[in-house]
Design a protein around this motif. Structure first.
Motif, short mmCIF file in Angstrom:
data_model
loop_
_atom_site.label_atom_id
_atom_site.label_comp_id
_atom_site.label_asym_id
_atom_site.label_seq_id
_atom_site.Cartn_x
_atom_site.Cartn_y
_atom_site.Cartn_z
N ASP A 214 36.78 44.68 45.01
CA ASP A 214 36.62 45.24 43.67
C ASP A 214 35.13 45.32 43.37
O ASP A 214 34.43 44.30 43.34
CB ASP A 214 37.31 44.32 42.65
N ARG A 216 32.09 45.42 41.18
CA ARG A 216 31.78 45.00 39.81
C ARG A 216 30.29 44.74 39.69
O ARG A 216 29.59 44.53 40.68
CB ARG A 216 32.54 43.70 39.47
N THR A 221 29.75 39.52 36.69
CA THR A 221 31.01 39.07 37.27
C THR A 221 30.87 37.66 37.85
O THR A 221 30.19 37.47 38.86
CB THR A 221 31.47 40.03 38.39
N ALA A 224 34.30 33.25 40.25
CA ALA A 224 35.75 33.04 40.22
C ALA A 224 36.52 34.35 40.08
O ALA A 224 37.69 34.43 40.44
CB ALA A 224 36.12 32.10 39.08
N ARG A 225 35.84 35.39 39.57
CA ARG A 225 36.53 36.67 39.36
C ARG A 225 36.10 37.73 40.37
O ARG A 225 36.53 38.88 40.28
CB ARG A 225 36.26 37.15 37.93
N ARG A 226 35.30 37.35 41.32
CA ARG A 226 34.83 38.34 42.31
C ARG A 226 35.86 38.55 43.42
O ARG A 226 36.52 37.60 43.88
CB ARG A 226 33.52 37.88 42.93
N LYS A 227 35.96 39.81 43.83
CA LYS A 227 36.68 40.17 45.05
C LYS A 227 35.67 40.91 45.94
O LYS A 227 35.66 42.14 46.00
CB LYS A 227 37.90 41.04 44.72
#
Length: 412
Positions: A214, A216, A221, A224-227
């Motif tokens: 993803d 971002r 970002t 914990a929310r990183r892909k």
């Protein structure tokens, strides 16, 4: 060695060596090598795929031939021995055989293939594949970087593309195939041996992989929310090397590209390549399965997805035992009674010719295993030993043919 230097002067590059398929440089190297073939006592022709062929008859005209061959094309900024040494060694040995050719139970043909490296059109082994009868008509639509199709290149070179299939040899017309080549690896040098017996040529599998994440904003970002597709790819590359080391399969990532590629964006997709080589196809397949499972596991744990496509596959080619025995005899004639046996990590024209006849190869030590580079280097004494070994191999093959210990049609 002087002739290697002469060929090195034929180049598309002003500084460096580059000769590619169906170019003016191809025509020039064919013309020069043809003169050397004629001097060695051979009848010379160019086949419908642009391969230069010199033929020396044996005890009677029209006998099946032992083919001694390699290639004269190069990669960009090449060295002066990869392929070239094999063709010139064949010519030199033919010259040695000239006065005794009437004693041979077969003809000898020396071939200078026009395209092994595949630099211009992307497909490799074109000259040897045409001779082996495995030409793909779809290749005629391939284009070089200037938009010239292979079909048009044939015409520009003076060849008729509709006749390329007639370059194919029948199995009954070939006794065996021999190739002498620099090792392109460090093993002979490490063992302090001049020559080696090739047992097999590595099967290769090439894959194009994509890890999707993803994209971002890097600053906005939190972890914990990183892909992050690039982190996933980095873990994958490390796993590929580790598994390759553990299995003995050569596993290489040669290309990697992050998208969108901005310094302040978490990468949302990474494209990367994988090249797998092994002397055992089953081992290679098991290794790929293990790599795939580990990358998929990494992706699942990090919220990423993997897609992949196999873009090339070539099976391992094994050298024929009876031809290997003749090669061992040939090397023994130089004083080495226990030559090293090793498999080739690189591809060769012998891979294509294995479709039509039994093959054997001799490796010549090269400095530090360097190849496809201007620093390619061989010792004069190793080349001299290689010539003696190749000549003795031809006579060993002759003994086997006369004694009925060779397949009648060149096949097991």
């Amino acid at each position: 060695m002087d002739r290697c230097d002469e060929l090195a002067a034929i180049s598309f590059l002003r500084h460096g060596i580059e000769r590619t398929y169906l170019t003016p440089e191809h025509a020039k190297h064919n013309a020069l090598a043809a003169e050397w073939m004629k001097e060695a006592g051979m009848q010379v022709r160019v086949d419908p795929a642009g391969t230069l062929i010199g033929r020396m008859e044996g005890s009677e005209p029209g006998l099946p031939a032992v083919v001694i061959a390699s290639h004269l094309d190069t990669v960009p900024n090449a060295g002066r021995y990869d392929g070239i040494l094999g063709v010139l060694s064949g010519i030199a040995v033919a010259r040695r055989l000239r006065d005794r050719a009437g004693e041979l139970p077969f003809a000898v043909e020396v071939c200078a293939y026009g395209d092994e490296e595949g630099v211009r059109f992307g497909a490799t082994l074109l000259g040897s594949r045409a001779m082996a009868g495995s030409w793909n008509e779809g290749w005629m639509d391939l284009e070089d970087e200037h938009g010239v199709t292979l079909e048009q290149a044939f015409r520009d070179f003076g060849l008729d593309p509709s006749q390329v299939a007639t370059a194919a040899k029948r199995a009954e017309d070939v006794v065996a195939y021999l190739e002498i080549h620099i090792e392109q690896g460090p093993f002979l040098e490490a063992a302090d041996q001049s020559l080696g017996v090739v047992t097999a040529i590595a099967g290769a599998r090439r894959l194009a992989l994509q890890i999707h994440g993803d994209a971002r904003h890097a600053g906005g970002t939190p972890y914990a929310r990183r892909k992050d597709a690039l982190v996933g790819a980095a873990i994958a590359v490390q796993a590929i090397e580790r598994i390759g080391r553990e299995t003995g399969v050569i596993a290489t990532v040669g290309q990697l590209e992050a998208h969108p590629g901005a310094v302040n964006v978490v990468p949302g997709r990474v494209d990367f390549s994988l090249d797998l080589r092994a002397a055992d196809d089953a081992l290679q397949a098991r290794t790929w399965t293990r790599i795939l499972q580990e990358i998929e596991s990494t992706c699942a744990s990090r919220g990423l997805t993997l897609t992949w496509e196999q873009i090339h596959s070539a099976p391992t080619v094994t050298c024929a035992p009876w031809v290997m025995d003749a090669v061992v005899d040939g090397i023994a004639a130089t004083g080495d009674d226990a030559p090293m046996r090793l498999w080739s990590r690189a591809g060769h024209d012998a891979m294509a010719m294995a479709a039509v006849t039994d093959i054997g190869m001799i490796f010549v030590r090269c400095e530090d295993g360097i190849s496809h580079h201007p620093n390619e280097s061989v010792l004069v004494e190793d080349v001299a030993a290689g010539l003696d070994a190749l000549e003795a191999t031809v006579w060993s093959l002759a003994e086997r043919v006369r004694a009925g210990r060779a397949p009648a049609d060149g096949r097991p």
